[in-house]
Design an enzyme around this catalytic site. Structure first.
Site, mmCIF file in Angstrom:
data_model
loop_
_atom_site.group_PDB
_atom_site.id
_atom_site.type_symbol
_atom_site.label_atom_id
_atom_site.label_comp_id
_atom_site.label_asym_id
_atom_site.label_seq_id
_atom_site.Cartn_x
_atom_site.Cartn_y
_atom_site.Cartn_z
ATOM 1 C CB SER A 33 -103.537 -20.430 19.405
ATOM 2 O OG SER A 33 -104.415 -21.479 19.096
ATOM 3 C CG ASP B 241 -109.091 -16.996 22.694
ATOM 4 O OD1 ASP B 241 -109.848 -16.182 23.251
ATOM 5 O OD2 ASP B 241 -108.211 -17.621 23.294
#
Length: 571
Positions: free
Chosen positions: A473, A84
């Protein structure tokens, strides 16, 4: 009657007609003894794409040794894992959430194709944790999950660093708050080695979830990736997976509705990642359980927030480990009646039994006593209103400003917004709207840490708000609202708002609205048409066709009503 420990693998190892199958296994070094034992899959997301996964090959090897010592035949395989962090801020992030589905699908295919009797799933980076656990619920074969472990904290000028400090430093550098050299030093010191991002971001949140659900061994998830003491966990994992076969305990015996309620409690108590709002309904879906946004919101509002972790707080995951780990958090919840203690776990015992002798560690302020909670309600909040009829999510952990009203500034992609931030076009008072980044519209529902961290670094983290049908996130902080549903691509209200429309957010009441009458929204909808898809072939196009709403976990594994299909008239 003794259970059949080779219930699956005898399909490929028993009888004269399986001589070719056995021959293949003999080519890999298996003999009569190994062929007669249960086959245990050892699946990991080992790769060199991200530090989260670097240690997983060695961890898988240690677990295999323990399985062999306990009478099993381990069969190792790997699946993908998207970083990510490295995918952040560009088109690569569209692959992240999609990877969760591919991990679950690929593990399912390997397990079904090779007829393994049980398995261990080891994962490190964000989407790989729920992906592994989704496969466990789907397959319903004896299984144990093991988190690869957190990274050790970085250090700079005597302070702990996480990767989020680097993202925020980009914003600080952009407005001249720090020099080129300071940015370079933060970059070089933030990530000292292997392990998952160090705050209560998505990986560490889902590691807590694994223990709360009971699919991971109690106390296994807080050890850093490089901690040599992990060896004892590997040994126990190998022992326990063999016992689960003998005891005939399967994931759906563990992954019950009450277990998911326990999982939501620990997300709330730790100020966990908003991504848990996607992953818990998706995991429950695989177990055949309806676990809705409303279920989550009710639990979040009942649960105190008492673990002081970044990004909203002071500490990192390693600090939790030093004061007793996740069992201490679970015991706090159990003691106040907010944990279902009768839920079964992979230890073969209930939470009540596992947590019996756990006590709150004194003289520390990482895991606080309940009476000293940081907030009476959890660190995540669900919002609804005419801008998000099906819900949106905000992380309120660490937020002091919970209400906001201002004019919309519209962007139809993350890139356009990031460029505007770098060019200093976002001003205090703005409500930044990023749309067409939802599950279908992106596709892939990108995280936007580059955008949110840049805003925070410029000092705008609480001076403006950001709303998106994408997601964030686990490291995001500030007035950032994601998962707006319905998304823009399917004509949700977020597609209809225009620059200057006044948006009001009230995270105390749980509302998000645009100050427009229904008649105006209806008129705008009549003139709206969806944009062309960003991808017309390949995995992202396939995902866009299959994926459901963020409110339901953005799942692609839809359950078809076969009887209804059979009853359909012929064309």
């Amino acid at each position: 009657m003794k259970p059949d420990l080779k219930k699956q693998s005898k399909t490929i190892t028993s009888g004269p007609e399986r001589a070719p199958h056995r021959a293949f296994h003999r080519a890999m070094g298996l003999g009569d003894k190994e062929l007669s034992q249960p086959f245990i899959g050892v699946a990991s997301t080992w790769n060199e794409a991200t530090p989260c996964n670097l240690t997983l090959k060695d961890q898988a090897y240690a677990i295999k040794k323990s399985i062999i010592s306990n009478g099993g035949t381990p069969r190792e395989f790997v699946t993908i894992s998207v970083s990510d962090g490295i995918a952040m801020g560009h088109e690569g992030m569209k692959s992240s959430l999609v990877s969760r589905e591919i991990i679950a699908d690929s593990v399912e295919l390997m397990m079904r194709a090779h007829c393994y009797d049980g398995w261990v799933g080891i994962a490190g980076c964000d989407k790989s944790l729920p992906g592994m656990m989704m496969a466990m619920a789907r397959l319903n074969l004896p299984a144990i999950f093991l988190y690869g472990g957190t990274i050790m904290p970085g250090k700079y000028k005597g302070k702990d660093l996480t990767i989020v400090d680097v993202y925020e430093a980009v914003g600080e550098h952009n407005v001249g708050k720090i020099s080129d050299e300071e940015l370079y030093q933060i970059e070089c010191n933030a990530c000292p080695g292997a392990g998952s991002c160090g705050g209560q971001f998505t990986a560490n949140t889902m590691a807590c979830v694994a223990e709360a659900i009971g699919i991971a061994l109690l106390g296994s998830s807080s050890y850093p990736a490089v901690d040599p003491d992990r060896a004892k966990i590997h040994k126990i994992v190998g022992e326990r997976i063999m016992h689960l076969l003998k005891e005939e305990i399967c994931p759906r015996d563990i992954m019950t509705k009450k277990a998911f309620e326990n999982a939501a409690r620990i997300v709330a108590a730790t100020g966990g990642s908003t991504n848990a709002v996607l992953h818990l309904p998706a995991m429950a879906h695989e177990a055949g359980i309806k676990f809705s946004l409303e279920d989550l919101d009710k639990i979040f509002q009942e649960t105190p927030y008492f673990v002081d972790l970044k990004p909203g707080g002071k500490y990192v995951a390693y600090d939790v480990h030093k004061v007793g780990g996740i069992p201490v958090i679970l015991k706090q919840l159990l003691d106040i009646g907010l944990l279902h203690g009768d839920c079964l776990t992979v230890s073969g015992k209930t939470h009540n039994e596992n947590l019996k002798n756990i006590k709150l560690t004194p003289n520390q302020d990482v895991i606080l006593p309940i009476e000293k909670s940081l907030n009476k309600t959890g660190g995540v909040k669900i919002l609804k209103g005419n801008l998000a009829p099906d819900g949106a999510v905000i992380k309120v952990a660490g937020l002091k400003k919970l209400t906001y009203r201002g004019p919309a500034k519209i962007f139809n992609s993350e890139q356009d917004c990031f460029e505007a931030i770098i060019e200093k076009k976002i001003k205090p008072g703005d409500v930044v709207v990023i749309r067409y980044e939802g599950p279908k519209g992106g596709p892939g529902m990108r995280e936007m840490l580059s955008v949110t961290a840049a805003l925070y670094g410029q000092g705008l983290g609480t001076e403006c708000a950001l709303i998106t049908d994408g997601r964030f996130s686990g490291g995001t902080r500030g007035l950032m609202i994601g998962h707006v549903s319905p998304e823009a691509y399917v004509g949700g209200p977020i597609a209809l708002i225009q620059d200057g429309d006044i948006i009001e957010i009230n995270a105390e009441k749980g509302t998000i609205s645009v100050e427009l009458p229904y008649s105006e929204l209806k008129q705008r909808k009549s003139k709206w048409s969806p944009p062309k898809p960003n991808y017309t072939s390949g995995v992202l196009a396939k995902y866009a066709k299959l994926v459901g709403s963020a409110r339901d976990g953005a799942v692609t594994n839809l359950k078809l009503d076969v009887e209804a299909l059979h009853a359909m008239p012929l064309p």
